[in-house]
Every structure is written in C-alpha cells, then in structure tokens.
Scaffold this motif. Structure first.
Motif, PDB file in Angstrom:
ATOM      1  N   VAL A  50       0.864  -1.186   0.000  1.00  0.00           N
ATOM      2  CA  VAL A  50       0.000   0.000   0.000  1.00  0.00           C
ATOM      3  C   VAL A  50       0.893   1.225   0.000  1.00  0.00           C
ATOM      4  CG1 VAL A  50      -1.751   1.300   1.269  1.00  0.00           C
ATOM      5  CG2 VAL A  50      -1.822  -1.208   1.230  1.00  0.00           C
ATOM      6  N   ARG A  51       0.598   2.162  -0.898  1.00  0.00           N
ATOM      7  CA  ARG A  51       1.381   3.402  -0.994  1.00  0.00           C
ATOM      8  C   ARG A  51       0.474   4.600  -0.745  1.00  0.00           C
ATOM      9  NH1 ARG A  51       4.537   3.364  -6.572  1.00  0.00           N
ATOM     10  NH2 ARG A  51       4.693   5.531  -5.935  1.00  0.00           N
ATOM     11  N   LEU A  52       0.854   5.411   0.229  1.00  0.00           N
ATOM     12  CA  LEU A  52       0.106   6.621   0.556  1.00  0.00           C
ATOM     13  C   LEU A  52       0.995   7.841   0.308  1.00  0.00           C
ATOM     14  CD1 LEU A  52      -1.216   4.275   2.301  1.00  0.00           C
ATOM     15  CD2 LEU A  52      -2.060   6.092   3.776  1.00  0.00           C
ATOM     16  N   PRO A  53       0.618   8.697  -0.647  1.00  0.00           N
ATOM     17  CA  PRO A  53       1.418   9.904  -0.876  1.00  0.00           C
ATOM     18  C   PRO A  53       1.577  10.715   0.400  1.00  0.00           C
ATOM     19  CG  PRO A  53      -0.162   9.608  -2.642  1.00  0.00           C
ATOM     20  CD  PRO A  53      -0.513   8.600  -1.590  1.00  0.00           C
ATOM     21  N   ARG A  54       2.786  11.212   0.613  1.00  0.00           N
ATOM     22  CA  ARG A  54       3.066  12.007   1.810  1.00  0.00           C
ATOM     23  C   ARG A  54       2.527  13.430   1.693  1.00  0.00           C
ATOM     24  NH1 ARG A  54       6.750   9.934   5.301  1.00  0.00           N
ATOM     25  NH2 ARG A  54       7.973   8.134   4.647  1.00  0.00           N
ATOM     26  N   ARG A  55       2.558  13.971   0.466  1.00  0.00           N
ATOM     27  CA  ARG A  55       2.201  15.377   0.266  1.00  0.00           C
ATOM     28  C   ARG A  55       1.341  15.517  -0.987  1.00  0.00           C
ATOM     29  NH1 ARG A  55       8.073  18.066   0.187  1.00  0.00           N
ATOM     30  NH2 ARG A  55       8.503  16.174  -1.015  1.00  0.00           N
ATOM     31  N   GLN A  56       0.655  16.635  -1.110  1.00  0.00           N
ATOM     32  CA  GLN A  56      -0.175  16.899  -2.275  1.00  0.00           C
ATOM     33  C   GLN A  56       0.629  16.768  -3.562  1.00  0.00           C
ATOM     34  OE1 GLN A  56      -3.609  17.737  -2.615  1.00  0.00           O
ATOM     35  NE2 GLN A  56      -3.110  17.436  -4.775  1.00  0.00           N
ATOM     36  N   LYS A  57       1.852  17.260  -3.579  1.00  0.00           N
ATOM     37  CA  LYS A  57       2.668  17.241  -4.798  1.00  0.00           C
ATOM     38  C   LYS A  57       2.958  15.832  -5.277  1.00  0.00           C
ATOM     39  CE  LYS A  57       7.100  17.966  -4.553  1.00  0.00           C
ATOM     40  NZ  LYS A  57       8.437  18.567  -4.344  1.00  0.00           N
ATOM     41  N   TYR A  93      -7.569  11.062   5.762  1.00  0.00           N
ATOM     42  CA  TYR A  93      -6.456  11.040   4.815  1.00  0.00           C
ATOM     43  C   TYR A  93      -6.921  11.716   3.525  1.00  0.00           C
ATOM     44  CZ  TYR A  93      -2.683   9.582   1.814  1.00  0.00           C
ATOM     45  OH  TYR A  93      -1.629   9.605   0.934  1.00  0.00           O
ATOM     46  N   PRO A  94      -6.221  12.763   3.047  1.00  0.00           N
ATOM     47  CA  PRO A  94      -6.814  13.631   2.016  1.00  0.00           C
ATOM     48  C   PRO A  94      -6.540  13.266   0.563  1.00  0.00           C
ATOM     49  CG  PRO A  94      -4.813  14.625   2.878  1.00  0.00           C
ATOM     50  CD  PRO A  94      -5.010  13.342   3.647  1.00  0.00           C
ATOM     51  N   PHE A  95      -5.752  12.205   0.299  1.00  0.00           N
ATOM     52  CA  PHE A  95      -5.328  11.948  -1.079  1.00  0.00           C
ATOM     53  C   PHE A  95      -5.803  10.576  -1.564  1.00  0.00           C
ATOM     54  CE2 PHE A  95      -1.444  14.121   0.885  1.00  0.00           C
ATOM     55  CZ  PHE A  95      -1.927  15.392   0.629  1.00  0.00           C
ATOM     56  N   GLU A  96      -5.823  10.423  -2.907  1.00  0.00           N
ATOM     57  CA  GLU A  96      -5.958   9.084  -3.458  1.00  0.00           C
ATOM     58  C   GLU A  96      -4.717   8.277  -3.081  1.00  0.00           C
ATOM     59  OE1 GLU A  96      -6.577   9.418  -7.679  1.00  0.00           O
ATOM     60  OE2 GLU A  96      -8.750   9.325  -7.441  1.00  0.00           O
ATOM     61  N   TRP A  97      -4.891   6.980  -2.926  1.00  0.00           N
ATOM     62  CA  TRP A  97      -3.786   6.106  -2.546  1.00  0.00           C
ATOM     63  C   TRP A  97      -3.876   4.840  -3.387  1.00  0.00           C
ATOM     64  CZ3 TRP A  97      -5.547   1.579   0.038  1.00  0.00           C
ATOM     65  CH2 TRP A  97      -6.884   1.634   0.420  1.00  0.00           C
ATOM     66  N   SER A  98      -2.890   3.946  -3.277  1.00  0.00           N
ATOM     67  CA  SER A  98      -2.843   2.840  -4.232  1.00  0.00           C
ATOM     68  C   SER A  98      -2.344   1.553  -3.579  1.00  0.00           C
ATOM     69  CB  SER A  98      -1.938   3.209  -5.411  1.00  0.00           C
ATOM     70  OG  SER A  98      -0.649   3.592  -4.947  1.00  0.00           O
ATOM     71  N   ILE A  99      -2.670   0.457  -4.247  1.00  0.00           N
ATOM     72  CA  ILE A  99      -2.184  -0.865  -3.866  1.00  0.00           C
ATOM     73  C   ILE A  99      -1.444  -1.443  -5.070  1.00  0.00           C
ATOM     74  CG2 ILE A  99      -2.827  -3.176  -3.086  1.00  0.00           C
ATOM     75  CD1 ILE A  99      -5.374  -1.925  -1.896  1.00  0.00           C
ATOM     76  N   TYR A 100      -0.229  -1.907  -4.824  1.00  0.00           N
ATOM     77  CA  TYR A 100       0.640  -2.443  -5.879  1.00  0.00           C
ATOM     78  C   TYR A 100       1.026  -3.882  -5.557  1.00  0.00           C
ATOM     79  CZ  TYR A 100       1.570   2.085  -8.135  1.00  0.00           C
ATOM     80  OH  TYR A 100       1.453   3.269  -8.822  1.00  0.00           O
ATOM     81  N   THR A 101       1.555  -4.561  -6.553  1.00  0.00           N
ATOM     82  CA  THR A 101       2.179  -5.850  -6.286  1.00  0.00           C
ATOM     83  C   THR A 101       3.406  -5.635  -5.397  1.00  0.00           C
ATOM     84  OG1 THR A 101       3.412  -5.595  -8.366  1.00  0.00           O
ATOM     85  CG2 THR A 101       1.433  -6.971  -8.415  1.00  0.00           C
TER      86      THR A 101
END
Length: 297
Positions: A50-57, A93-101
């Motif tokens: 699971v990857r969660l962006p740290r910042r808006q950028k 949590y304010p951003f889209e996040w993702s799940i990867y292999t």
C-alpha cells in the motif's frame, strides 16, 4: 521527513482497507522499514504493498504510473511493480492512494550485490530497454517527476544554494569545480527518451546477489537520458562504472551530465535531510559525492 507531510500509520491503512477493499482488510499490515521520500509504504499480506502519498505534490505520480507501468512492464528485462487498485480519500487522509504488487528482494546495497560487474551489465540492459520504448505521449519533465530529465543547467541555482548551505562540511573548491565542469557539457539535442528518474540502491532490489527488480517510478518521464546515467556513481565502483557505460554506449557529453546529476542530487539531499529525518539517504548521498569527486580526480 517533510514539514508539510501527512501523518500515516498501519491503523489508518487498516481503516482505509476495511472501508474500501474489505476483501483484503484481514491481511497483516507492516510498515516498510525505510519509508520512501514521496510515499509512505506498507506491506499488505505476502503479495501487495500500500502506498500513501506524503504530500499533495506526490499525488500526480499515481495517475502517471497507472497509465504507463502496465505498458512498460512486459518490455523490460527486470521486474517492475504493477498497480492493482486505487483508493479514495477517507478517514482524514486527504489523497488518493494505491495498492501495488509486492516485489521480493532486498535493497541493492553494494554488500548485497554478488557481482558488481554483472549488476552493471544488467542495469545497463534495463536502461537501454527503457530507452527503446516509444516515447510518444510520454510525460515530459515537470513537477510530477521532480523535473528529472530537464537540462542540467536548470539545476544550477538550487545546486549552488546547496553548496553554500553545506559550507565547511564539504570540499567547496572540489565540489564547485566538479559542478561547473558538468555544466560545460553540451545539452541533449536528440529526441527525449524514457527515464526512470531515480535509480539508486533504494529503488533496486536484489535476490541471491543479483538485480531482480526496479521499483518506485514516481520520477518516470521522458527527457535527457543523463538522468538515469547518474546511477553509475550512485551504485558502482570505477570498474563497474566503465562496464555500465560501455554496455549502454554513453557518449562523453551525456556521461559528464550524468556525473553532474549525481553530484547535484547528492548536494541537495545533504542540504535538505538530516541523519534524523532520513538517515539512509544522507548516508547514500555522502557516498555518491565521494564517488563523483574521486572519479573527477
């Protein structure tokens, strides 16, 4: 790590999964020991991350990776991560996040690489394969990839600012001379090529002593290939560096710009991070600078 980053933890990941991907909510969640500079990363079960962006950028990277990584994966000789799902902002949590292999392996430190010469050949073949992919419609350098692949001269101001801020902790004369030599190299005048943009030990994996995967494509784009050539000073000694250059057939100007990219990245990292906020990158950046200066002499 950053003053403006969003706090995350395994409990938050669990809540996000329970609400949006309940089929995976019962799987164990474990924070990855070295968090990336752009994304907080958590292992999910045995086969996902699971990857969660740290910042808006950092959110701009996700859309790019969703589009391009599945297309690039079958064309490359080393394994790369593939996106599996995208989550929505929720639970504070304010951003889209993702799940990867999840890709097995350990970070490619020199101690873990069984044969640096073989690694140089393997990585050069990966870079060459990436450069052969049709760059049509590929994303040019910009904020989405931290401007990797731009002309080296555009990094002059922040690099000199980093030199000034580091002051007596570095050899000012040697560093300045090396940077100015890199700036004198002719710019890339051919069509842009695909670049990973952030090749170093932290974003390469090894299994049984051999390179097995390339991760973290947040700096993916099309631009000056010198940006990927800089890994020659980040990962290899002089002998392996020569093998990497020969295998990739790097011209003199691109080689010189690549050396400048490695030095610039090292200086900016050392002026931004501390041993407390990012000990791994501070240690690595110091080693990159040593390699660049030794090579210059």
């Amino acid at each position: 790590m950053h003053a403006d980053e969003v706090d995350t933890d395994a409990a938050l990941v669990g809540r996000l999964l329970a609400a949006q991907f309940p089929q995976w909510a019962a799987l164990p969640i474990e924070s990855v020991p070295f968090f990336g500079t752009d994304n907080a990363i958590y292992r999910l079960g045995e086969n996902m991350a699971v990857r969660l962006p740290r910042r808006q950028k950092n959110t701009e990277q996700l859309e790019k990776e969703l589009r391009w990584l599945p297309r690039l994966a079958p064309l490359l000789p080393l394994v790369i991560p593939v996106p599996l799902a995208v989550g929505e902002p929720a639970d504070g949590y304010p951003f889209e996040w993702s799940i990867y292999t999840w890709l097995e392996g350990e970070t490619a430190t020199v101690a873990r690489i069984g044969d640096l010469s073989q690694a140089a050949t393997d990585l050069a073949q990966f870079v060459a394969a990436l450069q052969r992919v049709d760059p049509t419609d590929g994303p040019p350098p910009g904020a989405h990839n931290s401007f990797r692949g731009v002309p080296l001269s555009t990094r002059d101001e922040p690099t000199r600012a980093a030199i000034a801020s580091l002051g007596g902790t570095i050899d000012l004369s040697a560093v300045t001379a090396a940077w100015e030599a890199a700036l004198r190299a002719p710019e890339w005048r051919l069509p842009p090529v695909w670049i990973h943009g952030d090749l170093d030990a932290r974003n390469l994996l090894v299994e049984q002593g051999r390179l097995s995967a390339v991760i973290d494509f947040g700096c993916l784009g099309v631009g000056d290939p010198a940006c990927d050539v800089m890994v020659a000073w980040k990962l290899f000694d002089a002998d392996a560096r020569a093998i990497f250059r020969a295998e990739l057939a790097v011209d003199e100007a691109t080689w010189t710009r690549g050396r400048g990219w490695a030095l610039s990245q090292a200086l900016i990292a050392l002026s931004y991070y501390t041993p407390e906020t990012n000990p791994v990158l501070v240690r690595e950046a110091g080693r990159w600078m040593v390699e660049v200066l030794a090579d210059g002499r």
